[in-house]
Design an enzyme around this catalytic site. Sequence first.
Site, mmCIF file in Angstrom:
data_model
loop_
_atom_site.group_PDB
_atom_site.id
_atom_site.type_symbol
_atom_site.label_atom_id
_atom_site.label_comp_id
_atom_site.label_asym_id
_atom_site.label_seq_id
_atom_site.Cartn_x
_atom_site.Cartn_y
_atom_site.Cartn_z
ATOM 1 N N ALA A 229 0.824 -1.206 0.000
ATOM 2 C CA ALA A 229 0.000 0.000 0.000
ATOM 3 C C ALA A 229 0.857 1.254 0.000
ATOM 4 C CB ALA A 229 -0.942 -0.003 1.201
ATOM 5 N N TYR A 230 1.924 1.235 0.767
ATOM 6 C CA TYR A 230 2.833 2.380 0.814
ATOM 7 C C TYR A 230 3.494 2.597 -0.540
ATOM 8 C CZ TYR A 230 6.861 5.236 2.266
ATOM 9 O OH TYR A 230 7.801 6.219 2.384
#
Length: 246
Positions: free
Chosen positions: A154-155
Amino acid sequence: MSTPDTNRVALVTGGSGGIGRVVAERLAQDGFAVAVQYAGNRAKAEETVATITAAGGRALAVGGDVADEEAMSTAFEGVRSAFGGIDVVVNTAGIMILSAVESLDLSDLDRMHRTNIRGTFVVNQQAARTLRSGGAIINFSTSVVRTQLPTYSAYVASKAAVEAMTLVLARELRGRDITVNAVAPGPTATPLFLDGKDDATIDRFAKATPLERLGRPEDIAEAVAFLAGPARWINGQVLYANGGLA
């Protein structure tokens, strides 16, 4: 270090701590007047300002959520009023929450996207509207876009978006004499990286680079100073500042 230029002005988002604080102090050493943006910790931003002014530099603290267009418009206008204009914007503000895809809380995904994607977009939009000729926009990505480690999905997705908008904006500003680049640090000894990691994990990251150490915030600040100052022929690029991490 480049020749000091006391006529240039830089705005550093996330400048109250970590890499942002060291970047703000490094640019002040080069003669920039520096605006230190903070989201919630005014005291830390004021500490950065005090450090810069004690060394003979010019600095001020400006608050606001980077993802809030009205707050950023007010912040940019405040910097222009105080210092006469803005030449360089360094967007270090960001958050990192690690989790495997299958177990990620989607509210954490939304938080990262709000700060890392929308925040970068809002700050870049304001910069594109206000920077003077000869200026530079410097965004922050991550070397994990390339190393693709588990739990970073996600990052990394948010930072890959930062890289994409960086490269497009560089082309949109054709004819303005404004460069747009991104710095992609590797493992760097800041609270954002160190929090939640045991000594064995930290040592493994340190040994992953040919230089066999973690990066220091000063290492990243040198890359930013290069792009903010003498590197006028580097544009639309992602600079991997990671000690040779594959």
